[in-house]
Design an enzyme around this catalytic site. Structure first.
Site, short mmCIF file in Angstrom:
data_model
loop_
_atom_site.label_atom_id
_atom_site.label_comp_id
_atom_site.label_asym_id
_atom_site.label_seq_id
_atom_site.Cartn_x
_atom_site.Cartn_y
_atom_site.Cartn_z
N GLU A 165 0.84 -1.14 -0.06
CA GLU A 165 -0.17 0.01 -0.04
C GLU A 165 0.84 1.22 0.06
O GLU A 165 0.48 2.35 0.93
CB GLU A 165 -1.04 -0.10 1.31
CG GLU A 165 -1.98 -1.22 0.89
CD GLU A 165 -3.40 -0.93 1.76
OE1 GLU A 165 -2.99 -0.15 2.75
OE2 GLU A 165 -4.28 -1.88 1.60
N GLU A 370 -5.30 -8.66 -0.35
CA GLU A 370 -6.25 -8.59 0.98
C GLU A 370 -7.78 -8.24 0.31
O GLU A 370 -7.86 -7.36 -0.62
CB GLU A 370 -5.67 -7.24 1.73
CG GLU A 370 -4.33 -7.39 2.49
CD GLU A 370 -3.81 -6.26 3.39
OE1 GLU A 370 -4.62 -5.31 3.81
OE2 GLU A 370 -2.69 -6.25 3.48
C1 BG6 Z 1 -4.84 -2.68 4.73
C2 BG6 Z 1 -3.44 -3.10 5.53
O1 BG6 Z 1 -4.82 -1.33 4.50
O2 BG6 Z 1 -5.73 -2.70 5.53
C3 BG6 Z 1 -3.46 -3.74 6.65
O3 BG6 Z 1 -2.36 -3.34 4.51
C4 BG6 Z 1 -4.44 -3.46 7.45
O4 BG6 Z 1 -2.16 -3.56 7.42
C5 BG6 Z 1 -5.79 -3.81 6.78
O5 BG6 Z 1 -4.50 -4.05 8.71
C6 BG6 Z 1 -7.07 -3.43 7.40
O6 BG6 Z 1 -7.03 -2.14 7.86
P1 BG6 Z 1 -7.40 -1.87 9.44
O7 BG6 Z 1 -7.29 -0.48 9.95
O8 BG6 Z 1 -8.90 -2.33 9.69
O9 BG6 Z 1 -6.53 -2.73 10.29
#
Ligand code: BG6
Length: 471
Positions: A165, A370
């Protein structure tokens, strides 16, 4: 487009899930590890420190055995730069190398491909104190770190991701705890100089891997989501094009084609924020090629035309204020999408739209690194964890991914967030994403027992049927 028959997911499709080192490992001061920016940041109020997390550092064998039980074909994890190089440069920490070496071997023992993120939000604190990505030297520091990884693990790791990211590091780095900015100078100019150094570091890393490990594959891993215009008013459509360029295409145009997106370039120029580019930089960017595009997808964004009063930049609409960039775009609520317990919009069709758009622009295989839903899961007295909302979210997204495959998009794998409960970037341990429940609370570590959630059994069936059985 509707279809009578859907195409299957390709044979060898990489089903698995993801984590990142600073969110899952814990043991952040053990075995010679140096501090990263995550270890020295002030954690958001009411959330846990990062010293234990899911204690994956000590329990990775048990965790990977559970992933194998789910049928994982790949496990995406990140390497903590400061376990390998405690000060970011200089002496290598043999215990750090030994840890990841065994983690990789454990994956391979079960036939799970290690899918390795080189850098996931955890810049060494020692480098951050010197100015982090603001310095030209950061490019070579990153490449030297990559060389150590490729030398030590290139014989076993086929798939690499450069920077997790990078677009969020540039757009909301202060919220993630990674931006180290000089308040006296233009913020945008500094951010896009950091960004240029990261883009160059990425290009050099891609080139280096291809030279050192023929056959190995590498790609960028930004957070990509299509930006919708709030209405069909032409001014809203232009605002959506602006934010699409700034949020998404800048990163992929450079990684794939080696040029600056023209809309972003014009915007930086208008603001006196063009990065300093040294002779030879653009040549390196053009020579480097990713083998695939990996991206994280949670939801789409929606914007409308700026009225000149927006604050902050950023990526999400706050309820009471106009967020955006004056003259460029204003964040808006979509209005037609449901939200998670944490207020994130849910848009599976936007996932298909994003896959179609990325594939149409770049024609490279795509890896989803993700996708997932954070929720307050609860361990029941009988030892079960019921998370039907997560199953619904993932099912809907996998259905849309299959439609995108039928549309002709080349998708190589799906690695949702997250394999196991871990600490969220902003909202602590209670915001859980995993298939595997970790029995701890925000501050009470309890027994850290691993518990299979309902989604664990569901995902096991999904993988066993190569995505055919989603019920
Ligand atoms: C992504 C990241 O932005 O989202 C992760 O790569 C992150 O590191 C994930 O944990 C979910 O976001 P959050 O703020 O709910 O943890």
């Amino acid at each position: 487009m509707n279809y009578k028959t859907l195409k299957p997911f390709p044979a060898g499709f990489l089903w698995g899930a993801s984590t990142s080192a600073y969110q899952v490992e814990g043991a952040n001061r053990e075995d010679g590890k140096g501090p990263s920016v995550q270890d020295i940041k002030r954690v958001p109020p009411g959330t846990s420190e990062l010293d234990v997390c899911a204690d994956h550092y000590h329990r990775y064998r048990e965790d990977i055995a559970l992933m194998a039980e789910m049928g994982f074909k790949e496990y995406r994890f990140s390497i903590a730069w400061t376990r390998i190089l405690p000060q970011g440069t200089g002496e290598v920490n043999p215990k750090g190398v030994a840890y990841y070496s065994d983690l990789i071997d454990t994956c391979l023992k079960y036939g799970i491909e290690p899918f390795v993120t080189i850098f996931h939000f955890d810049l060494p604190a020692a480098l951050s104190e010197k100015g982090g990505w603001s310095r030209r030297e950061s490019v070579d520091e990153f490449v030297d770190y990559c060389r150590i990884l490729f030398e030590n693990f290139g014989d076993r790791v086929k798939y690499w991701l450069t920077i997790n990211e990078q677009n969020m590091l540039t757009l909301v780095g202060e919220a993630i705890g990674t931006a180290n900015l000089n308040k006296e100078e233009s913020v945008i100019k500094q951010l896009y100089q950091h960004n240029h150094h990261m883009l160059l570091a990425q290009a050099k890393a891609m080139k280096l891997l291809h030279e050192m490990v023929p056959g190995a594959k590498i790609g960028p891993a930004p957070n990509i989501s299509l930006v919708y215009p709030k209405t069909c008013k032409p001014a809203d459509v232009l605002a959506a094009q602006n934010f699409n360029a700034i949020r998404n295409w800048l990163y992929l145009d450079m990684a794939v084609w080696g040029y600056y997106n023209p809309i972003v370039w014009a915007w930086l120029e208008e603001n006196g924020a063009l990065p300093v580019i040294q002779p030879g930089d653009m040549e390196i960017m053009r020579q480097a090629r990713p083998d695939f595009i990996a991206f994280n997808y949670y939801s789409t964004s929606t914007v409308e035309a700026s009225d000149g009063t927006e604050k902050d930049g950023g990526d999400r609409a706050k309820k009471d204020e106009r967020v955006g960039v004056p003259g460029v775009y204003a964040m808006a609520r979509n209005g037609s999408l449901p939200t998670t317990q944490f207020g994130w919009e849910i848009d599976p069709e936007g996932f298909r739209a994003t896959l179609r758009e990325v594939y149409s622009r770049y024609h490279l295989p795509m890896m989803i690194t993700e996708n997932g839903l954070g929720a307050y899961d609860k361990l029941e007295a009988d030892g079960s964890v019921h998370d039907p909302y997560r199953i619904d979210y993932l099912r809907d997204h996998i259905r849309q991914m299959r439609l995108a495959v039928t549309d002709g998009c080349q998708v190589m794998g799906y690695s949702p967030w997250s394999a196991i409960d871990l600490i969220s970037t902003h909202e602590g341990m209670v915001k859980r994403y995993g298939f595997i429940f970790v029995n701890r609370d925000e501050f009470d570590l309890k027994d850290m027992k691993r518990v299979r959630k309902d989604s664990f059994y569901w995902y096991q069936k999904v993988i066993a049927s190569n995505g055919e059985d989603l019920d």
